[in-house]
Scaffold this active site. Structure first.
Site, short mmCIF file in Angstrom:
data_model
loop_
_atom_site.label_atom_id
_atom_site.label_comp_id
_atom_site.label_asym_id
_atom_site.label_seq_id
_atom_site.Cartn_x
_atom_site.Cartn_y
_atom_site.Cartn_z
N GLU A 73 31.01 58.57 109.42
CA GLU A 73 31.99 57.47 109.87
C GLU A 73 31.34 56.48 110.55
OE1 GLU A 73 35.18 57.79 109.82
OE2 GLU A 73 35.48 59.66 109.09
N HIS A 189 39.49 59.62 110.95
CA HIS A 189 38.18 58.98 111.20
C HIS A 189 37.53 59.76 112.32
CE1 HIS A 189 39.86 55.57 108.67
NE2 HIS A 189 40.88 55.40 109.37
#
Length: 219
Positions: A73, A189
């Protein structure tokens, strides 16, 4: 087994990763394989997968003994997002292991689990090509670190899904979950949540008879 690995933010170059970025690497034996132990099943169940030995027996044979689900991420430089896209703040990564230390731990884990044995077939699975085609090689090049051979082949879940379902998931995991009538796990996310969603999608596709194969081109 799910392992959450953080990298030291100070080690990242600004052109690739801003200060509050985190690399999340979830490595787990996939539930689409034979030989799924009761211990692993209990661990996955504790993370919301509800795996069972009876369910494992319904999967078709796969080309790999293990799938290693990985997701990196990164927050955004421009435009800046407040709060951060990933929900990560600087305090979460301060004092955490550097990328070099994390990669050493991954290698130790691979060896401990027998994944470096030539007779054991395993492959990484990512949602897209960016993680292992761009992110990791670029970061390792910047830091002067070697990239292990096992990071040089992977399955892009988006491509696998498109082969299985006949449509491209423009919105990634959200579209794949919707197309398979699955509930999205956690928040978008979040690296650990994305890994759980990837594993759940793979399990569902395997239940439908899909056989996974490498999608990346050889380095």
């Amino acid at each position: 087994m799910i392992t959450l690995l953080h990298t030291g933010a100070a080690k990242f170059p600004q052109n690739l990763l801003p200060r509050a970025r985190q690399a999340v690497c979830s490595l787990l034996p996939a539930g689409v394989l034979k030989g799924y132990s009761s211990i692993v099943s209990r661990k996955l169940a504790s993370h919301g997968f509800g795996a069972s030995m009876a369910a494992m027996s319904s999967f078709p044979p796969q080309r790999y003994h293990y799938f290693l689900v990985l997701d990196f991420e990164a927050t955004c430089d421009k435009p800046q997002i407040h709060p951060q896209l990933t929900g990560i703040i600087q305090g979460m990564v301060d004092g955490q292991p550097s990328l070099q230390q994390v990669l050493e731990r991954v290698d130790e884990w691979m060896a401990k689990e027998g994944l470096l044995d030539p007779s054991v077939k395993s492959i990484f699975v990512t949602c897209g090509d960016w993680d292992l085609k761009v992110m990791l090689p670029g970061q390792c090049q910047y830091l002067g670190l070697p990239v292990a051979d096992y990071f040089k082949q992977w399955i892009n879940l988006k491509k696998a899904y498109s082969f299985a379902m006949g449509s491209w998931p423009k919105n990634g995991l959200l579209d794949m979950n919707k197309g398979l009538n699955l509930q999205h796990i956690g928040r978008p996310h979040s690296g650990i949540d994305d890994c759980k969603n990837i594993a759940n999608i793979m399990k569902t596709l395997a239940h439908r008879g899909f056989i996974f194969k490498q999608t990346s081109k050889p380095f």
